[in-house]
Design a protein around this motif. Structure first.
Motif, short mmCIF file in Angstrom:
data_model
loop_
_atom_site.label_atom_id
_atom_site.label_comp_id
_atom_site.label_asym_id
_atom_site.label_seq_id
_atom_site.Cartn_x
_atom_site.Cartn_y
_atom_site.Cartn_z
N ALA A 62 4.64 27.31 58.85
CA ALA A 62 5.08 27.54 60.06
C ALA A 62 6.60 28.27 59.92
CB ALA A 62 5.17 26.17 60.65
N ASN A 63 6.97 28.46 61.22
CA ASN A 63 8.28 28.77 61.69
C ASN A 63 8.84 28.20 62.93
OD1 ASN A 63 7.40 30.58 63.71
ND2 ASN A 63 6.97 32.45 62.27
N ASN A 64 9.89 28.81 63.42
CA ASN A 64 10.46 28.21 64.57
C ASN A 64 9.46 28.42 65.81
OD1 ASN A 64 12.86 27.15 63.57
ND2 ASN A 64 14.10 29.31 63.72
N ASP A 65 8.86 29.50 65.79
CA ASP A 65 8.11 29.70 66.98
C ASP A 65 6.56 28.98 66.93
OD1 ASP A 65 9.66 31.84 67.85
OD2 ASP A 65 8.83 33.15 66.58
N GLY A 66 6.31 28.39 65.70
CA GLY A 66 5.07 27.72 65.78
C GLY A 66 4.34 27.67 64.24
N ILE A 67 3.22 27.25 64.25
CA ILE A 67 2.17 27.40 63.21
C ILE A 67 1.73 28.85 62.68
CG2 ILE A 67 0.03 26.59 61.91
CD1 ILE A 67 0.38 24.07 63.94
N GLU A 68 2.09 29.35 61.64
CA GLU A 68 1.75 30.68 61.34
C GLU A 68 0.36 30.70 60.71
OE1 GLU A 68 4.18 32.97 58.68
OE2 GLU A 68 5.76 32.57 59.81
N ALA A 69 0.07 29.62 59.78
CA ALA A 69 -1.27 29.44 59.24
C ALA A 69 -1.65 28.25 58.52
CB ALA A 69 -1.30 30.62 58.06
N VAL A 70 -2.74 27.76 58.51
CA VAL A 70 -2.91 26.48 57.87
C VAL A 70 -3.96 27.09 56.72
CG1 VAL A 70 -4.59 24.44 58.12
CG2 VAL A 70 -3.10 25.13 59.98
N ILE A 71 -3.66 26.21 55.54
CA ILE A 71 -4.29 26.89 54.20
C ILE A 71 -5.06 25.84 53.87
CG2 ILE A 71 -4.37 27.93 52.00
CD1 ILE A 71 -1.38 28.86 52.73
N CYS A 72 -6.18 25.63 53.90
CA CYS A 72 -7.06 24.52 53.32
C CYS A 72 -7.97 24.80 51.95
CB CYS A 72 -8.11 24.17 54.54
SG CYS A 72 -9.21 22.77 54.28
N LEU A 108 -6.55 29.71 58.04
CA LEU A 108 -6.90 29.94 59.49
C LEU A 108 -5.79 29.97 60.37
CD1 LEU A 108 -9.47 26.97 59.08
CD2 LEU A 108 -10.14 29.29 59.57
N ARG A 109 -5.88 30.31 61.74
CA ARG A 109 -4.67 30.87 62.38
C ARG A 109 -4.84 30.39 63.65
NH1 ARG A 109 -0.94 33.90 59.30
NH2 ARG A 109 -2.25 35.19 57.91
N PRO A 110 -4.57 28.83 63.79
CA PRO A 110 -4.99 27.88 65.04
C PRO A 110 -3.58 28.05 65.76
CG PRO A 110 -4.27 26.37 63.35
CD PRO A 110 -4.49 27.67 62.38
N ARG A 111 -3.75 28.27 67.14
CA ARG A 111 -2.87 28.67 68.08
C ARG A 111 -2.57 27.02 68.72
NH1 ARG A 111 -3.49 34.63 70.72
NH2 ARG A 111 -3.20 35.65 68.81
N VAL A 112 -2.15 26.03 68.27
CA VAL A 112 -2.16 24.86 68.37
C VAL A 112 -0.50 24.09 68.30
CG1 VAL A 112 -4.39 24.34 68.10
CG2 VAL A 112 -2.91 23.74 66.32
N PRO A 113 -0.30 23.25 68.91
CA PRO A 113 1.04 22.33 68.88
C PRO A 113 1.01 21.76 67.73
CG PRO A 113 0.01 21.46 70.50
CD PRO A 113 -0.96 22.67 70.37
N PHE A 114 2.23 21.67 67.04
CA PHE A 114 2.46 20.84 65.80
C PHE A 114 1.81 19.44 65.83
CE2 PHE A 114 6.34 23.75 65.37
CZ PHE A 114 6.06 24.39 64.26
N SER A 115 1.81 18.76 66.94
CA SER A 115 1.39 17.67 67.06
C SER A 115 -0.12 17.47 66.65
CB SER A 115 1.53 17.02 68.47
OG SER A 115 0.89 17.88 69.40
N MET A 116 -0.77 18.44 66.86
CA MET A 116 -2.42 18.39 66.80
C MET A 116 -2.78 18.43 65.29
SD MET A 116 -4.03 20.67 69.64
CE MET A 116 -5.44 20.62 68.72
N ILE A 117 -2.00 19.02 64.37
CA ILE A 117 -2.21 19.31 63.00
C ILE A 117 -2.58 18.03 62.34
CG2 ILE A 117 -1.23 20.29 60.59
CD1 ILE A 117 -2.06 22.23 62.49
N THR A 118 -1.99 16.82 62.72
CA THR A 118 -2.43 15.67 61.94
C THR A 118 -4.22 15.21 62.25
OG1 THR A 118 -2.04 14.45 64.06
CG2 THR A 118 -0.08 14.52 62.31
N THR A 119 -4.47 15.95 62.91
CA THR A 119 -6.34 15.72 62.99
C THR A 119 -7.08 16.57 62.57
OG1 THR A 119 -6.29 16.68 65.18
CG2 THR A 119 -5.76 14.55 65.34
#
Length: 323
Positions: free
Chosen positions: A197-207, A141-152
């Motif tokens: 992730a890279n310096n620009d943000g989250i590239e992908a979430v693999i679940c 998945l490719r969520p365009r969200v800040p790192f802080s949201m990934i915990t949820t």
């Protein structure tokens, strides 16, 4: 196998309550009736129960315990989560395959396999993924969200899986923070989430998701006999894999869209109510540190608040919990 096999099985599945003629199939696919017969014969050899009658045609009675891409793809494509779907007979790991496909790829996709030979869960634990029994898949998945949201993320997805399982059993389905699903105190599903992730943000979430769907009691050996279960064992009937997959994708899609658009606080109480960790003494392991105490709350960011035996309160981000 013929390149038209997935189209034929899709047509048979969509017309399951009726006969469809070989001529109809041939016309739709622009192939000969002889080619249609060869495909039907091959599907029968694979274990598809197809009734063929002169003057009537062919009717699908039952399917073997395997995934057919011709049926899977239309079910999944009804939702808006994924750009494409990959279906395999066998993989070492759907999670590893998902990572391999990330190279030069910006899509969201689903990897589904009949079996995994080297399936792994959290903390690199082996996950037995035998052919024909369970649902083994990975989502990219490719969520365009800040790192802080990934915990949820796991908390939203766990609710989606719980909601997908619930219609198939009369037993209450619960979640164990942060990413396990239980029936009657036994684990029916676990999933592993990894972030790219890279310096620009989250590239992908693999679940990576493993669900014990049609296992019988004898499929669980050793300590798993007391710790694991399947949907079938709680339903006392075999689960239609395609009906369940459709329900799962609908609910994951709903919860994922909620994750990217709403704060966790909107579903916090719902998650707390669905949880099975309250009012009991538990062992919590985080980063090789062991804590004994009780879970007392989940905060607005998805962190678990525990109270240790000495009364000290601690916030955990991702722990292993022994029920």
């Amino acid at each position: 196998m013929s390149k038209y096999s997935k189209d034929v099985i899709q047509m048979l599945y969509e017309h399951q309550s009726e006969y469809i003629s070989g001529q109809y199939i041939a016309t739709q696919l622009q192939i000969s009736r002889t080619a249609v017969k060869k495909i039907i014969d091959q599907l029968k050899k694979e274990g598809c129960k197809i009734e063929s009658m002169n003057q009537k045609g062919h009717r699908l009675i039952d399917l073997p315990d395997k995934w057919y891409s011709g049926i899977v793809k239309p079910l999944v494509e009804e939702q808006d989560c994924f750009d494409h779907i990959e279906v395999y007979t066998s993989l070492d790991s759907t999670q590893l395959k998902a990572k391999q496909l990330l190279v030069g790829n910006n899509d969201s996709y689903l990897i589904l396999s009949d079996e995994q030979t080297k399936g792994r869960g959290r903390f690199n634990r082996p996950w037995k993924s035998s052919r024909g029994k369970g649902l083994w898949m990975s989502l990219v998945l490719r969520p365009r969200v800040p790192f802080s949201m990934i915990t949820t993320f796991n908390l939203f997805i766990a609710l989606g899986i719980k909601e997908a399982i619930q219609p198939f059993t009369d037993e209450i389905v619960t979640v164990k923070w942060p990413n396990d699903v239980y029936i009657n105190g036994r684990k029916v599903c676990g999933f592993l989430t990894e972030m790219v992730a890279n310096n620009d943000g989250i590239e992908a979430v693999i679940c990576g998701i493993g669900i014990n769907m049609n296992h019988l009691s004898e499929d669980f050996q050793g300590e798993l006999k007391e710790k694991a279960t399947s949907i079938r064992l709680s339903a006392n009937t075999k689960i239609n894999r395609y009906s369940f997959l459709k329900e799962l994708i609908i609910n994951i899609n709903k919860r994922y869209n909620q994750f990217v658009s709403e704060p966790f606080n909107h579903i916090r109480q719902e998650y707390i109510d669905a949880s099975n960790i309250w009012d009991k003494q538990l062992k919590f392991t985080e980063n090789e540190n062991l804590y004994i105490g009780k879970a007392i709350d989940i905060d607005k960011d998805g962190f678990l608040i525990i109270e240790e035996e000495n009364g000290h309160r601690r916030k955990l981000m991702s722990a292993d919990i022994e029920l």
